[in-house]
Design a protein around this motif. Structure first.
Motif, PDB file in Angstrom:
ATOM      1  N   CYS A 145      18.093  30.720  29.937  1.00  0.00           N
ATOM      2  CA  CYS A 145      18.575  31.199  31.221  1.00  0.00           C
ATOM      3  C   CYS A 145      18.975  32.677  31.289  1.00  0.00           C
ATOM      4  O   CYS A 145      19.380  33.135  32.334  1.00  0.00           O
ATOM      5  CB  CYS A 145      19.767  30.344  31.648  1.00  0.00           C
ATOM      6  N   LEU A 146      18.868  33.347  30.228  1.00  0.00           N
ATOM      7  CA  LEU A 146      19.432  34.696  30.341  1.00  0.00           C
ATOM      8  C   LEU A 146      18.394  35.805  30.249  1.00  0.00           C
ATOM      9  O   LEU A 146      17.354  35.665  29.622  1.00  0.00           O
ATOM     10  CB  LEU A 146      20.468  34.893  29.227  1.00  0.00           C
ATOM     11  N   ARG A 147      18.724  36.886  30.948  1.00  0.00           N
ATOM     12  CA  ARG A 147      17.872  38.055  30.737  1.00  0.00           C
ATOM     13  C   ARG A 147      18.610  38.954  29.761  1.00  0.00           C
ATOM     14  O   ARG A 147      19.761  39.288  29.976  1.00  0.00           O
ATOM     15  CB  ARG A 147      17.741  38.831  32.051  1.00  0.00           C
ATOM     16  N   PHE A 148      17.967  39.271  28.719  1.00  0.00           N
ATOM     17  CA  PHE A 148      18.640  40.102  27.713  1.00  0.00           C
ATOM     18  C   PHE A 148      18.101  41.517  27.707  1.00  0.00           C
ATOM     19  O   PHE A 148      16.909  41.728  27.895  1.00  0.00           O
ATOM     20  CB  PHE A 148      18.434  39.539  26.314  1.00  0.00           C
ATOM     21  N   GLU A 149      19.021  42.385  27.455  1.00  0.00           N
ATOM     22  CA  GLU A 149      18.565  43.722  27.071  1.00  0.00           C
ATOM     23  C   GLU A 149      18.599  43.765  25.579  1.00  0.00           C
ATOM     24  O   GLU A 149      19.536  43.247  24.965  1.00  0.00           O
ATOM     25  CB  GLU A 149      19.558  44.779  27.582  1.00  0.00           C
ATOM     26  N   ASP A 167      17.431  43.259  21.540  1.00  0.00           N
ATOM     27  CA  ASP A 167      16.969  42.099  20.796  1.00  0.00           C
ATOM     28  C   ASP A 167      18.097  41.080  20.644  1.00  0.00           C
ATOM     29  O   ASP A 167      19.284  41.396  20.780  1.00  0.00           O
ATOM     30  CB  ASP A 167      16.425  42.522  19.436  1.00  0.00           C
ATOM     31  N   SER A 168      17.730  39.884  20.357  1.00  0.00           N
ATOM     32  CA  SER A 168      18.730  38.822  20.289  1.00  0.00           C
ATOM     33  C   SER A 168      18.836  38.296  18.881  1.00  0.00           C
ATOM     34  O   SER A 168      18.966  37.105  18.668  1.00  0.00           O
ATOM     35  CB  SER A 168      18.334  37.692  21.236  1.00  0.00           C
ATOM     36  N   ASN A 169      18.756  39.146  17.962  1.00  0.00           N
ATOM     37  CA  ASN A 169      18.746  38.638  16.603  1.00  0.00           C
ATOM     38  C   ASN A 169      20.016  38.897  15.822  1.00  0.00           C
ATOM     39  O   ASN A 169      20.265  38.254  14.821  1.00  0.00           O
ATOM     40  CB  ASN A 169      17.580  39.255  15.826  1.00  0.00           C
ATOM     41  N   LYS A 170      20.811  39.839  16.287  1.00  0.00           N
ATOM     42  CA  LYS A 170      22.016  40.143  15.519  1.00  0.00           C
ATOM     43  C   LYS A 170      23.222  39.627  16.253  1.00  0.00           C
ATOM     44  O   LYS A 170      23.402  39.863  17.442  1.00  0.00           O
ATOM     45  CB  LYS A 170      22.145  41.676  15.397  1.00  0.00           C
ATOM     46  N   LEU A 223      22.672  31.705  21.711  1.00  0.00           N
ATOM     47  CA  LEU A 223      21.273  32.097  21.590  1.00  0.00           C
ATOM     48  C   LEU A 223      20.384  31.339  22.557  1.00  0.00           C
ATOM     49  O   LEU A 223      19.174  31.353  22.429  1.00  0.00           O
ATOM     50  CB  LEU A 223      20.802  31.841  20.152  1.00  0.00           C
TER      51      LEU A 223
END
Lengths: 110, 724
Positions: free
Chosen positions: A46-50, A52-55, A42
Motif C-alpha cells: 500500500c505504500l509509495r516509497f521514496e 529504497d526499502s532495504n535498510k 516492509l
C-alpha cells in the motif's frame, strides 16, 4: 553476519542497522515472517516509497541484541519444519542481555 | 522537573514525526522510507512509554481535523449537481489512503493491550472520523441527491459513471455507519430516509400517470417494464436487502394501488381467451404480495366449466363412452396447457381445474347434461374398447396412451368402486370371448390399477389373467392327449375371483357330442386337481355350428343351450315344445326364452306368435342371410341393462361390507368415539371411493352393534365402545 549493505530496491535481503550503526543482513522473507513489526514496516502493498526499502534503522536496539535477534531468526528457520517439539535444541540467551532482548522482542513482535 | 520536561519534549517530538507521516499519507503525498520506518519506532515509544490514551487521542484529532478540512474545503464549494461525484471521489481517495496507513494502525492495535476491548480498534477510527465530521452533517442532502439521481437514471439513459458514483456513495454510508454505530445507525441514518424518499417519489410519479387513457393492457406492460428496469438499476448500486425494499415500495405504488382498476377488464380477457394479455396480467399480479388471484381464478373456473359441460352434453350413440372420454381429455389438455403457459404452472390454478372436473363427473351434473352412463362406467368401457381394438400395431404405444388417459381421468371419477366393478366385468368378458388384442397392455393396465385402486383389487385381476393363461395350457394338454372329435377349448376360472356366479347356471341335458367331451375333460382335470369342483357355465360357452344344409354355408355361433335345441333338428324337421323338453329336461321358462331367441334369429319357425308350451317348431328351410358368419346372442338388450343394475347392486353390497370394515378399524384404534366423530372419520376414509351418507353409516353401525362388534356407552347413548 555483518556484511556490506546492499543499496538496491526489491532485493531478497534487508539490512537491519543497530543503534551503533552495525548492519545485519537478513533474508527478507524470514524477517517479515518472524517479526510482525518488520512485516508491517516492509508491507509493499500500500505504500509509495521514496528511496529504497532495504535498510531499516533500529535505533532502539544495540548491536549485541540485534545479533541475537538475527540468530533467533536463523534458529527458527532451521527448525521450522520439525514434527515434534522435543527434538529442537534450546535457544540460549545469556542473562545479561535477556532484558534487552525482551524489549526488542516486544518492539519487533516476534 | 527537568526530566519531566525532557520526557514531554521527547514525546512531542516523536508525535510530531508520526503526525507528519500520517498527514502526508492522508493528503496522498508520498512518504520516504526512513520516515515510514521511523514512525514505527515512534509508535512503539508512544504506546509503550506513555499513557494509553495519549496516542489514541492524538490520532483521533488528526483524522478529524483532516476530514473537517475536506468538508469545509472541497465539499462546501461545489454546487449540488457535482456534489455527489465530488463526494464519491473524495471518499474513494480517503479509503485508499487509509488503506496505506493500515500497517501503522495495525501496529498500534497490536501494541494496544487494553484498547481493543474497550474503545475499539485503531482501524475503525478512520471511518468513525469520516462519519462524524463529514457524513453525518451532509447525510440528508446526499440521500436526497442519490434518490433523484437514481430516478433520472431510471427514466432516461443509464450512465455507467453515475452508477459507479452512486455505488460508492451507498457504500460509504454502509461502511461508515456500520463500523461506528452498527446496523442500527446505518439503518436510521441511511436506509430509512432513503426508502422514505424513494417511496414518496414513486407515489407522486405513479399518481401522475393517466391510467385511464393508457388502458389496462398497456399499463400492465409499462409497469412490468418499469419494475424490471428498476431492479436492474438498483441491484447495481445498493445491497440486496435494500433492493428488495425499494422494489416493495415500487410495487406498492405502481402495482398494488392500481390492482383493482387493472382487474376491471379481467372477466373479458379470460372469457375471450386473450392469452398474451393474460400472461402479462398474471405476471403483473404476481408481484403483489399476499394476493392469490381470486378474480382471475374464478373467471378461469367459469371458463373451464362452461366449455367442459358444453363438450360432454347430449352425447349419444354406440360409442358414447369414447366420445365422452376423448372430449374430456381434449378439454383437460387445453386448459392444463393454458395454466402451464400463461399462469406459470401455478398449482393453485391446477386445483381450480381439478375441482371443476370433479364436479362435472358427479351424478347430478352428468344427468343434467343428458349423459346416459356414469363417469365410472364410461371410463371402464373406454378402457375396454381400447384393449379390444385390433387395428393398432404398436402395443407399447397403445398402453402409453391409455395409461395417460386413465391417469388423467381417473382422479376425477365419481365413485371409483363402481369403476372397479365394471372394469373387472368387462375384462372377464374380453378374456372369455378371446377379444383381447394382446396380453401386454392388459398386464400393464393391471399394474397401473394396482397403484390407483390397491393391491387387493389388482390381485383379483391378476388371478383372472393367470387363469386365462393356465386355461390355454390346459386346453393344449387336453386336446393333445385325448381324442375328442370336435375343436375344443376350455377356460377354467377360479370361483369368487371372476365376476360371474355359479348360481344361475342353466340346467339341462347337453347334446351327446358335448356331453362326451365334458366327461372326458372332467376325468382329465380331476386327475390333476382332485379337490376341485367344476361347474359348467353353458350360457357363457360359445359353440360354432357349421350349417351345410343351405346353398351357402353358414357358420353360426351360439351358446350350448341354443346348440342343444338346434341339434335336435338334425334328424327331424318339426318338434313340439314338450318333445324338446323331454330331450333337454329343463324348466319351461328358460326353454321358452331360448327358443324365442332362435325364432327371432330366423333359424326356427314357430306356429304360434308367442313361444309357449303348446307351440311346435319347424326348421326354417328358406333361411337366407347376407353374412356367412352369424352370431346368435344369448341375451336381448333388455337383459344387458338388467346386468348393469345387477352390477350396481353388487357395488352397494360391497360398500356395506367396506363401511363395516372401516368402522371396525377406526373403533379398534380409538376404543371409544362419539357418534359425530365416528361419522366424520368414516366419511373421510371413504372419500375417494364413494360418497358415504351419514344414514348409510348409521345403519352399518347398528348392524355391527347387533353382531356385538360395538356397543353403546351405558351412560351416554351417543358414544360407542369397541368390543375386543
Amino acid at each position: 553476519m555483518a556484511q556490506a549493505a546492499e543499496n538496491n530496491g526489491d532485493a531478497d535481503f534487508v539490512t537491519l542497522v543497530s543503534s551503533e550503526g552495525k548492519e545485519f543482513v537478513v533474508d527478507r522473507k524470514i524477517a517479515t515472517t518472524y517479526s510482525k513489526t518488520l512485516g508491517l514496516m516492509l508491507d509493499r502493498s500500500c505504500l509509495r516509497f521514496e528511496g529504497d526499502s532495504n535498510k531499516i534503522h533500529l535505533s532502539g536496539l544495540s548491536s549485541r541484541v540485534l545479533e541475537y535477534v538475527c540468530k533467533y531468526f536463523e534458529h527458527k528457520r532451521i527448525y521450522k519444519n520439525c514434527p515434534s517439539v522435543d527434538i529442537i535444541p534450546e535457544f540460549d540467551v545469556p542473562l545479561e542481555h535477556a532484558l534487552d532482548l525482551l524489549l526488542a522482542a516486544h518492539l519487533l513482535d516476534c | 522537573m527537568y526530566s519531566g520536561n525532557l520526557e514531554m519534549a521527547v514525546r512531542d517530538a516523536k508525535w510530531r514525526q508520526l503526525e507528519l507521516v500520517i498527514n502526508n499519507i492522508l493528503n496522498s503525498k508520498s512518504v520516504s522510507l526512513p520516515n515510514w520506518l521511523q514512525s514505527f519506532e515512534s509508535i512503539y515509544h508512544l504506546s509503550v512509554q506513555e499513557d494509553e490514551d495519549f496516542l489514541r487521542k492524538k490520532v483521533i484529532v488528526t483524522l478529524e481535523r483532516f476530514v473537517k478540512q475536506l468538508s469545509k474545503g472541497h465539499l462546501s464549494s461545489t454546487s449540488l449537481e457535482t456534489l455527489l461525484s465530488t463526494y464519491s471521489t473524495l471518499w474513494c481517495q480517503y479509503r485508499e489512503n487509509c488503506n496505506c496507513m493500515r500497517p501503522l494502525l495495525l501496529y498500534m492495535d497490536n501494541l494496544d493491550v487494553n484498547g481493543k476491548t474497550a474503545l475499539g480498534s485503531f482501524q475503525k477510527l478512520e471511518l468513525k472520523a469520516w462519519q462524524t465530521e463529514l457524513l453525518q452533517p451532509m447525510a440528508a442532502d446526499i440521500v436526497r441527491l442519490l434518490i433523484s439521481k437514481i430516478l433520472t437514471n431510471q427514466r432516461d439513459e443509464i450512465d455507467n459513471t453515475s452508477i459507479q458514483i452512486m455505488r460508492e456513495v451507498g457504500f460509504s454510508f454502509e461502511r461508515a455507519f456500520q463500523i461506528s454505530g452498527g446496523n442500527q445507525a446505518y439503518r436510521e441514518n441511511f436506509e430509512m430516509p432513503f426508502l422514505e424518499g424513494m417511496s414518496e417519489c414513486y407515489r407522486k410519479e405513479s399518481s401522475e400517470i393517466k391510467v385511464e387513457e393508457l388502458g389496462a393492457v398497456k399499463y400492465v406492460e409499462k409497469a412490468l417494464a418499469m419494475i424490471q428496469a428498476n431492479i436492474d438499476l438498483t441491484s447495481r448500486i445498493l445491497n440486496e436487502g435494500l433492493v428488495e425494499e425499494v422494489k416493495s415500495a415500487f410495487v406498492q405504488h405502481y402495482f398494488t394501488d392500481k390492482k383493482d382498476w387493472v382487474l376491471s377488464e379481467c372477466d373479458q380477457m379470460v372469457a375471450e381467451e386473450r392469452n398474451n394479455e393474460l400472461e402479462s396480467l398474471y405476471k403483473f399480479l404476481k408481484y403483489i404480495p399476499n394476493y392469490d388471484f381470486e378474480e382471475l381464478k374464478s373467471n378461469f373456473k367459469n371458463l373451464v366449466e362452461k366449455n367442459l359441460i358444453a363438450s360432454i352434453t347430449n352425447l349419444k350413440g354406440q360409442d358414447v363412452h369414447m366420445k365422452f372420454i376423448n372430449n374430456l381429455l381434449e378439454c383437460h389438455i387445453k386448459y392444463r396447457n393454458m395454466i402451464r403457459e400463461i399462469f406459470d404452472d401455478d398449482n393453485s390454478f391446477v386445483t381450480v381445474l381439478d375441482k371443476v372436473f370433479v364436479r362435472a363427473m358427479k351424478k347430478n351434473t352428468m344427468k343434467e347434461a343428458n349423459i346416459p352412463l356414469t363417469s365410472a362406467e364410461m371410463l371402464a368401457r373406454y378402457c375396454d374398447s381400447i384393449l379390444r381394438e385390433k387395428d393398432m400395431p404398436d402395443n407399447i404405444k397403445v398402453f402409453q396412451e391409455l395409461s395417460y388417459s386413465f391417469k388423467t381421468v381417473f382422479p376425477y371419477i365419481y365413485e371409483s368402486d363402481v369403476f372397479e366393478k365394471f372394469y373387472a366385468q368387462l375384462m372377464s368378458g374380453r378374456l372369455i370371448q378371446n377379444s383381447v388384442r394382446s396380453m401386454e397392455p392388459e398386464e400393464e393396465m393391471v399394474k397401473l390399477l394396482q397403484q390407483e385402486c390397491g393391491s387387493e383389487y389388482a390381485k383379483k385381476l391378476t388371478t383372472m389373467l393367470t387363469d386365462n393363461k393356465l386355461s390355454s395350457d390346459l386346453t393344449n394338454e387336453f386336446t393333445q392327449t385325448n381324442v375328442i372329435g370336435i375343436k375344443f377349448t376350455i377356460k377354467v376360472s377360479t370361483n369368487a375371483v371372476w365376476p360371474m356366479s355359479d348360481k344361475n347356471v342353466l340346467k339341462f341335458t347337453p347334446p351327446n357330442v358335448i356331453e362326451n367331451v365334458m366327461h372326458q375333460f372332467e376325468k382329465f382335470y380331476l386327475r390333476k386337481h382332485n379337490d376341485h369342483k367344476l361347474t359348467w357355465m353353458h350360457h357363457f360357452s360359445p359353440c360354432e355350428l357349421w350349417i351345410n344344409i343351405y346353398e351357402k354355408r353358414y357358420i353360426a355361433t351360439m351358446n350350448t343351450f341354443l346348440l342343444a335345441i338346434l341339434l335336435l333338428f338334425q334328424d327331424r324337421d318339426q318338434i313340439s315344445f314338450n318333445e324338446v323338453n323331454t330331450f333337454l329336461n329343463t324348466d319351461e321358462n328358460t326353454l321358452a326364452r331360448h327358443v324365442a331367441i332362435l325364432v327371432d334369429s330366423k333359424f326356427l319357425k314357430s306356429d304360434t306368435k308367442e313361444v309357449s308350451a303348446a307351440s311346435t317348431f319347424k326348421f326354417n328351410a328358406g333361411y337366407k342371410n347376407k353374412k356367412t358368419i352369424v352370431i346368435i346372442p344369448a341375451a336381448s338388450k333388455r337383459v344387458t341393462l338388467k346386468e348393469n343394475s345387477k352390477i350396481i347392486k353388487t357395488v352397494e353390497a360391497d360398500r356395506k361390507g367396506f363401511l363395516q370394515t372401516v368402522i371396525v378399524r377406526v373403533m379398534k384404534k380409538q376404543k371409544e368415539m362419539c357418534h359425530n366423530d365416528l361419522i366424520a372419520e368414516v366419511i373421510s376414509k371413504t372419500e375417494g371411493r364413494f360418497s358415504a351418507s351419514a344414514s348409510m353409516i348409521k345403519k352399518e353401525i347398528e348392524s355391527l352393534i347387533e353382531r356385538e362388534y360395538l356397543s353403546r356407552k351405558p351412560d351416554n347413548k351417543n358414544v360407542y365402545l369397541y368390543i375386543a
